[in-house]
Write an enzyme that holds these catalytic residues in place. Structure first.
Site, PDB file in Angstrom:
ATOM      1  CE  LYS A  77      23.678  37.378  37.223  1.00  0.00           C
ATOM      2  NZ  LYS A  77      24.165  36.063  37.419  1.00  0.00           N
ATOM      3  CG  ASP A  82      26.333  39.106  34.462  1.00  0.00           C
ATOM      4  OD1 ASP A  82      26.014  38.517  33.413  1.00  0.00           O
ATOM      5  OD2 ASP A  82      26.718  38.518  35.494  1.00  0.00           O
TER       6      ASP A  82
HETATM    7  O1  C5P Z   1      32.209  39.689  31.207  1.00  0.00           O
HETATM    8  P1  C5P Z   1      32.776  39.330  32.540  1.00  0.00           P
HETATM    9  O2  C5P Z   1      34.040  40.105  32.840  1.00  0.00           O
HETATM   10  O3  C5P Z   1      31.806  39.406  33.651  1.00  0.00           O
HETATM   11  O4  C5P Z   1      33.199  37.803  32.458  1.00  0.00           O
HETATM   12  C1  C5P Z   1      34.061  37.216  33.365  1.00  0.00           C
HETATM   13  C2  C5P Z   1      34.668  35.984  32.716  1.00  0.00           C
HETATM   14  O5  C5P Z   1      33.673  34.974  32.549  1.00  0.00           O
HETATM   15  C3  C5P Z   1      35.203  36.233  31.322  1.00  0.00           C
HETATM   16  O6  C5P Z   1      36.555  36.612  31.366  1.00  0.00           O
HETATM   17  C4  C5P Z   1      35.046  34.893  30.657  1.00  0.00           C
HETATM   18  O7  C5P Z   1      36.129  34.064  30.992  1.00  0.00           O
HETATM   19  C5  C5P Z   1      33.818  34.319  31.325  1.00  0.00           C
HETATM   20  N1  C5P Z   1      32.602  34.482  30.509  1.00  0.00           N
HETATM   21  C6  C5P Z   1      32.421  33.670  29.393  1.00  0.00           C
HETATM   22  N2  C5P Z   1      31.289  33.835  28.627  1.00  0.00           N
HETATM   23  C7  C5P Z   1      30.356  34.752  28.962  1.00  0.00           C
HETATM   24  C8  C5P Z   1      30.520  35.571  30.096  1.00  0.00           C
HETATM   25  C9  C5P Z   1      31.654  35.400  30.854  1.00  0.00           C
HETATM   26  O8  C5P Z   1      33.265  32.826  29.066  1.00  0.00           O
HETATM   27  N3  C5P Z   1      29.266  34.856  28.206  1.00  0.00           N
END
Ligand code: C5P
Length: 286
Positions: free
Chosen positions: A11, A136
């Site tokens: 994406k 995501d």
């Molecule tokens: O959800 P995911 O594990 O992909 O996110 C990776 C990191 O990115 C999270 O640990 C967080 O620090 C940051 N993040 C965030 N806000 C979001 C998505 C991700 O702060 N909406």
């Protein structure tokens, strides 16, 4: 059915507004996500026990750090599945790029295992498990294009828009999503990019105005740290892109072109400047 092969598209974020921080440590987002036809191929096969992950790429983890592994573990635990699974990931999506490669692999594993183990789990159940694996993943399970809010998991699907002609450039380095968000500073008098205007142009298929609406707040973290991102953006525009932007937390950069001919012409130019350049379009299956 014992085995299944499924496509996992990357994406890009056409808009990524960071609206604020949240009490759970995440950031509140408003983002337009769009699938592109740069795809990993995921093969899953039921086995007698355990979860194994293999890949043609040495760049991804094959243990519990792999999001596809985590998705399989979650789905099997929640549904009391005693059998095992082997997952083979044919990796084409650049790793650590801001293209949701790992999340898309995880989404593909949830979809595939739902079928392989004949669980008949409804979409909202898969979405819930996906959100537990990564912000995501819910988008990757769903529509081609969506407006996402919350952590990225609250989705409003958008109707199919125009087929975008894109070039994607991956620099020689990766970035950590968590680090990019950690370094993000909310600005005073912050004005988020206009998603309503974007959606209007999306619905009318107006590629030039779509390209002029793209915006990513996370560039304010990544560009000062990695000037190459800015160079790629400028080079894409000089090569004929209407506009260019970093995707997600980066560092991959995409350019939107008015038509395929211009994109192909620019591919030639960009390949002379950068090693990893991909000519891609929107991921529309039929
Ligand atoms: O959800 P995911 O594990 O992909 O996110 C990776 C990191 O990115 C999270 O640990 C967080 O620090 C940051 N993040 C965030 N806000 C979001 C998505 C991700 O702060 N909406």
């Amino acid at each position: 059915m014992k085995r299944l092969t499924i496509a996992a598209p990357a994406k890009i974020n056409l808009i990524l507004n960071v609206l604020g921080t949240r009490t759970d440590g995440y950031h509140e987002l408003e983002t337009i996500m769009h699938k592109i036809d740069l795809i990993d191929i995921i093969h899953v096969e039921a086995t007698s026990e355990g979860i194994t992950v293999e890949s043609n790429s040495g760049l991804i983890p094959t243990g519990v750090d792999n999001l596809a592994y985590q998705a399989a573990a979650l789905l099997m635990e929640y549904n009391g599945i005693k059998a095992g699974v082997n997952i083979f990931i044919e990796k084409n999506i650049p790793v650590g790029a801001g293209l949701a490669g790992g999340s898309s692999d995880a989404a593909a594993v949830l979809t595939a295992l739902n079928r392989v183990f004949q669980l008949k789990l409804p979409d909202d159940r898969l979405q819930e498990m996906g959100a537990a694996v990564g912000s995501d993943v819910p988008f990757c399970l769903g529509s081609e294009t969506a407006l996402a809010r919350g952590r990225g998991e609250l989705l409003t699907p958008l109707d199919r828009g125009p087929k975008l002609d894109l070039l994607l450039v991956m620099p020689d380095f990766q970035v950590s999503t968590a680090e990019v968000y950690r370094a993000y500073k909310i600005k005073n008098n912050y004005q988020p990019a206009d998603t309503a205007a974007f959606i209007k142009f999306w619905q009318s298929g107006d590629i030039i105005n779509i390209a002029n609406c793209i915006s990513n707040d996370l560039e304010t973290v990544s560009i000062p740290k990695h000037n190459e991102i800015n160079h790629i953006k400028t080079d894409l525009r000089q090569a004929g892109a209407v506009n260019s932007l970093m995707s997600g937390s980066g560092p991959a950069v995409f350019g939107i072109f008015a038509d395929q001919k211009t994109a192909i012409n620019a591919l030639d130019i960009m390949q002379k400047l950068y090693k990893r350049v991909y000519q891609v379009t929107s991921y529309y299956r039929e």
